[in-house]
Design a protein around this motif. Structure first.
Motif, short mmCIF file in Angstrom:
data_model
loop_
_atom_site.label_atom_id
_atom_site.label_comp_id
_atom_site.label_asym_id
_atom_site.label_seq_id
_atom_site.Cartn_x
_atom_site.Cartn_y
_atom_site.Cartn_z
N THR A 4 -15.69 14.52 -0.25
CA THR A 4 -16.34 14.93 -1.49
C THR A 4 -15.48 14.43 -2.69
O THR A 4 -14.34 14.44 -2.59
CB THR A 4 -16.46 16.33 -1.30
OG1 THR A 4 -17.22 16.63 -0.14
CG2 THR A 4 -17.17 17.07 -2.42
N ARG A 5 -16.28 14.14 -3.82
CA ARG A 5 -15.53 13.97 -5.07
C ARG A 5 -16.39 14.70 -6.11
O ARG A 5 -17.48 14.76 -6.08
CB ARG A 5 -15.52 12.40 -5.25
CG ARG A 5 -14.46 11.59 -4.22
CD ARG A 5 -14.59 10.40 -4.71
NE ARG A 5 -15.87 9.53 -4.81
CZ ARG A 5 -16.14 8.38 -5.52
NH1 ARG A 5 -15.13 7.80 -6.16
NH2 ARG A 5 -17.45 8.04 -5.55
N HIS A 6 -15.43 15.22 -7.21
CA HIS A 6 -16.33 15.79 -8.42
C HIS A 6 -17.25 16.98 -8.17
O HIS A 6 -18.54 16.75 -9.01
CB HIS A 6 -16.75 14.67 -9.09
CG HIS A 6 -15.57 13.57 -9.63
ND1 HIS A 6 -14.74 13.51 -10.53
CD2 HIS A 6 -15.64 12.21 -9.02
CE1 HIS A 6 -13.99 12.61 -10.32
NE2 HIS A 6 -14.54 11.56 -9.69
N CYS A 7 -16.81 17.68 -7.20
CA CYS A 7 -17.70 18.80 -6.95
C CYS A 7 -17.13 20.09 -7.64
O CYS A 7 -15.97 20.42 -7.68
CB CYS A 7 -18.28 19.07 -5.56
SG CYS A 7 -19.08 17.67 -4.84
N ILE A 8 -17.94 21.24 -7.89
CA ILE A 8 -17.52 22.24 -8.70
C ILE A 8 -18.22 23.54 -8.07
O ILE A 8 -19.39 23.82 -8.45
CB ILE A 8 -17.87 22.24 -10.00
CG1 ILE A 8 -17.09 20.76 -10.87
CG2 ILE A 8 -17.08 23.55 -10.73
CD1 ILE A 8 -17.36 20.76 -12.24
N THR A 34 -11.26 14.13 -3.04
CA THR A 34 -10.64 14.37 -4.56
C THR A 34 -11.26 14.72 -5.67
O THR A 34 -12.59 14.90 -5.86
CB THR A 34 -10.12 12.77 -4.84
OG1 THR A 34 -11.32 12.03 -5.17
CG2 THR A 34 -9.42 11.93 -3.79
N ASP A 35 -10.53 15.23 -6.80
CA ASP A 35 -11.27 15.39 -7.97
C ASP A 35 -12.21 16.74 -7.92
O ASP A 35 -13.30 16.58 -8.84
CB ASP A 35 -11.65 14.19 -8.61
CG ASP A 35 -10.56 13.09 -8.81
OD1 ASP A 35 -9.86 13.37 -9.53
OD2 ASP A 35 -10.83 12.03 -8.02
N ASN A 36 -12.03 17.61 -7.12
CA ASN A 36 -12.87 18.79 -6.95
C ASN A 36 -12.37 19.91 -7.88
O ASN A 36 -11.09 19.97 -8.09
CB ASN A 36 -13.36 19.24 -5.58
CG ASN A 36 -13.81 17.94 -4.79
OD1 ASN A 36 -15.03 17.40 -5.08
ND2 ASN A 36 -13.46 17.83 -3.66
N THR A 37 -13.15 20.79 -8.25
CA THR A 37 -12.74 21.82 -9.29
C THR A 37 -13.22 23.37 -8.57
O THR A 37 -14.57 23.53 -8.21
CB THR A 37 -13.13 21.87 -10.53
OG1 THR A 37 -12.43 20.60 -10.92
CG2 THR A 37 -12.66 23.07 -11.38
N ARG A 64 -5.73 15.65 -6.65
CA ARG A 64 -6.13 15.85 -8.14
C ARG A 64 -7.08 17.03 -8.17
O ARG A 64 -7.96 17.08 -9.06
CB ARG A 64 -6.52 14.81 -8.68
CG ARG A 64 -5.71 13.58 -8.96
CD ARG A 64 -6.23 12.47 -9.69
NE ARG A 64 -7.39 11.85 -9.38
CZ ARG A 64 -7.47 10.93 -8.17
NH1 ARG A 64 -6.16 10.24 -7.92
NH2 ARG A 64 -8.44 10.50 -7.87
N HIS A 65 -7.18 18.04 -7.13
CA HIS A 65 -8.00 19.18 -7.24
C HIS A 65 -7.64 20.09 -8.43
O HIS A 65 -6.43 20.17 -8.70
CB HIS A 65 -8.29 19.87 -6.01
CG HIS A 65 -8.74 18.99 -4.83
ND1 HIS A 65 -9.80 18.38 -4.89
CD2 HIS A 65 -8.26 18.98 -3.70
CE1 HIS A 65 -10.05 17.67 -3.84
NE2 HIS A 65 -9.15 18.07 -2.85
#
Length: 258
Positions: A4-8, A34-37, A64-65
């Motif tokens: 998963t990437r860029h999920c919030i 990567t890059d989840n929030t 980078r979460h």
């Protein structure tokens, strides 16, 4: 399937979602890829084994979460290890530069175990969080070069209220406020003794650590431990190249002379 990437996950509540037995182990939120929030969520009442929010790492891959502006609360004491509120990484992946950010969260009565937050990777940032009446510590358990800055630790009446526990190299503990801590793990800031030729799951020697600009007000427990765990589990390497500077310490009125 690809990671998963860029999920919030946002504005989500998980409250008192418990199985009948404390030893039934599962995690409420697991972050892969990567890059989840995770932001503006409410996590309360986890009373079983498992981490509330956990970051899983691929070896050598930066995650980078971001975990920010969440409310973590009402975690009763567990029956051993494995009751962390946040964990980033594992011992086997602890040399990975995860570069996650945990910021602006409120932790209230998170008493699952000594590690409220368990850092097990490198180059993570813990900033602007508040730990209110928690029995435990923000623990840099494995990994190097993490920042713990501008957090507030208010122990209140919590038994075993701690601050920051440090293991490894290149960490920076700056601009934090401590009050009401009870010396859990030896002191409000606890530097752990290391073991020679430590395995990844052991205790690496503290080196090149900076403790700067922190404030200590009305803490009934010790403020600094520079030899925590010395002599136990083969821990005999004292911290090296540690800078302690520009800290303000106001002792309680009834404190013994320092």
């Amino acid at each position: 399937s690809p990671p998963t990437r860029h999920c919030i996950p946002r504005n989500t509540a998980i409250v008192d979602y418990n199985p009948p037995g404390i030893d039934t182990r599962y995690f409420w939120v697991s972050l892969y890829g990567t890059d989840n929030t995770v932001e503006r969520c409410w996590f309360s009442g986890q009373a079983h084994s498992g981490v509330t929010v956990c970051v899983w790492l691929e070896g050598g891959k930066t995650a980078r979460h971001i975990i920010r502006r969440n409310y973590f609360a009402n975690r009763p004491p567990g029956n051993g290890n494995g009751f962390e509120t946040i964990r980033i990484g594992t011992s086997t992946r602890s040399m990975t530069a995860a570069r996650c950010v945990v910021s602006e969260n409120l932790f209230e009565e998170c008493n699952g175990e000594i590690e409220i937050i368990s850092n097990k990777s490198c180059e993570n940032t813990y900033a602007l969080n508040t730990f209110l009446h928690c029995s435990g510590c923000l623990t840099l358990r494995h990994g190097n070069r993490c920042e713990v800055k501008n957090n507030v630790f208010i122990g209140g009446d919590a038994k075993g209220a701690g601050g920051v526990r440090v293991i490894g190299e290149g960490h920076r503990i700056t601009g934090n406020h401590f009050s009401g801590t009870k010396g859990r793990a030896g002191g409000a800031i606890s530097l752990q003794a290391g073991t020679p030729d430590s395995p990844l799951s052991g205790y690496f020697q503290v080196k090149n650590c900076v403790v700067d600009g922190n404030t200590f007000v009305d803490n009934p427990g010790a403020l600094f431990a520079l030899d925590a765990g010395y002599g136990r589990k083969g821990c005999k390497l004292l911290p090296e190249s540690v800078t302690i500077a520009n800290n303000l310490m106001a002792a309680p009125k009834d404190a013994k002379p320092m």
